[in-house]
Design a protein around this motif. Structure first.
Motif, PDB file in Angstrom:
ATOM      1  N   VAL A   1     -13.884   0.161   0.820  1.00 20.24           N
ATOM      2  CA  VAL A   1     -12.619  -0.440   0.590  1.00 20.24           C
ATOM      3  C   VAL A   1     -11.739   0.471  -0.181  1.00 20.24           C
ATOM      4  O   VAL A   1     -11.080   0.805  -0.343  1.00 20.24           O
ATOM      5  CB  VAL A   1     -12.026  -1.787   0.776  1.00 20.24           C
TER       6      VAL A   1
ATOM      7  N   ASN B   1      -8.083   6.711   3.929  1.00 20.96           N
ATOM      8  CA  ASN B   1      -7.948   5.673   4.963  1.00 20.96           C
ATOM      9  C   ASN B   1      -6.439   6.441   5.694  1.00 20.96           C
ATOM     10  O   ASN B   1      -6.754   7.003   6.954  1.00 20.96           O
ATOM     11  CB  ASN B   1      -6.860   4.303   4.590  1.00 20.96           C
TER      12      ASN B   1
ATOM     13  N   ALA C   1      -6.868  -5.662   1.963  1.00 22.31           N
ATOM     14  CA  ALA C   1      -7.997  -5.402   2.537  1.00 22.31           C
ATOM     15  C   ALA C   1      -8.680  -6.818   2.895  1.00 22.31           C
ATOM     16  O   ALA C   1      -9.329  -7.479   2.239  1.00 22.31           O
ATOM     17  CB  ALA C   1      -9.121  -4.537   2.180  1.00 22.31           C
TER      18      ALA C   1
END
Length: 315
Positions: free
Chosen positions: A104, A113, A249
């Motif tokens: 992440v 992302n 996240a």
């Protein structure tokens, strides 16, 4: 005389069934229960809502081995009132969740992302991709147990400075420094990343709230892989909407699945994953190391040697 039952809520490989038979030959092993069986179950591996009330009504249930690390969904007060032992699966998911968190962070700081979204648009957007450096960042792990310690160990080589929060501020392996949870609001202003890995208990309910989010850096990242109800969802939503923090996240939620009408789904500064951070390769082998060690000690002296839960604390 009827042999007491070890009830397995899920199916395990034959090699593990054989090991259970070897350690506990005086027990039956069952993966399905009849009404007549319910009063004979002494050990339950996993917890069945279907049979829960009947098992608790019996005086023979002595030990529940939770398959998960979190046990907030279990009837802990009933276990305590009936002196039923409880152990959990803490430690099984530590590597998986650590890798999830690192993935992440790399996805966010290296712009991956955004690149995925731009690819869907067939857009070459080199100049508009956000990027930063993970090395040198200060990361606060709220919950310094098995997962927190594994995260600290795994991310150390990336040059991240890892600090910890736990109940008392006691030292924990791999952390630059640790602090008491009551001092969290004083610590978060210095942190670039805050990771929640807390169990769900009355003491941790909504512990991540506006008081914490308002004190975090506007460039800060918040990650939750603990329990969903440790986060005040409405206050986190407001913090993200107002850009009080940069990115979140979230793998766990107060309500799962996360309802489609929730605004978090549409925020560009949120990554939602469907409670998958703990998905673990070769789960059975890792789980059975815990259960079989406990089974040996239970058969020997009715005590547990690994991951016994303090029922009043909830972990």
């Amino acid at each position: 005389m009827t042999k007491p039952i070890i009830y397995l809520q899920r199916t395990f490989r034959e090699e593990f069934i054989d090991k259970i038979h070897t350690i506990a030959p005086e027990y039956q092993i069952k993966t399905e229960l009849t009404n007549a069986d319910l009063s004979v179950v002494e050990i339950s591996v996993g917890w069945s809502k279907q049979f829960g009330e009947s098992l608790l009504a019996s005086d023979n249930l002595k030990w529940v081995q939770s398959i998960s690390a979190g046990v907030d969904y279990l009837p802990l007060k009933d276990f305590s009132d009936r002196n039923i032992l409880l152990s959990n699966g803490s430690g099984i998911h530590a590597l998986s969740i650590s890798e999830h968190i690192i993935g992440v962070l790399l996805g966010y700081y290296r712009g991956l992302n955004e690149a995925v979204k731009k690819q869907e648009q067939e857009a070459w957007a080199q100049d508009s991709i956000h990027y930063d450096q993970l090395s040198g960042k200060n990361l606060l792990v709220v919950g310094t147990g098995h997962i927190g310690q594994q995260l600290s160990k795994s991310i150390h080589s990336l040059g991240v400075n890892v600090y910890g929060i736990n109940t008392t501020g006691h030292p924990a392996e791999g952390f630059v420094e640790t602090y008491s949870i009551k001092n969290m609001a004083k610590i978060v202003p210095e942190m670039d990343i805050v990771v929640g890995i807390l169990p769900g208990t009355p003491a941790t309910y909504h512990i991540f709230n506006s008081d914490i989010f308002d004190k975090m850096k506007k460039t800060a990242v918040f990650i939750n892989v603990g329990r969903g109800d440790t986060v005040h969802t409405k206050e986190l939503t407001l913090a993200l909407e107002q850009k009080s923090i940069a990115f979140a996240a979230l793998d766990v939620f107060e309500e799962e699945p996360l309802p489609k009408e929730k605004p978090l789904w549409k925020f560009d500064n949120v990554l939602i994953t469907p409670h998958i951070s703990g998905m673990t390769v070769d789960f059975q082998n890792k789980f059975m190391k815990i259960f079989l060690a406990n089974l040996k000690s239970y058969v020997a002296d009715k005590e547990l040697s690994v991951n016994q839960v303090e029922l009043k604390r909830g972990y």
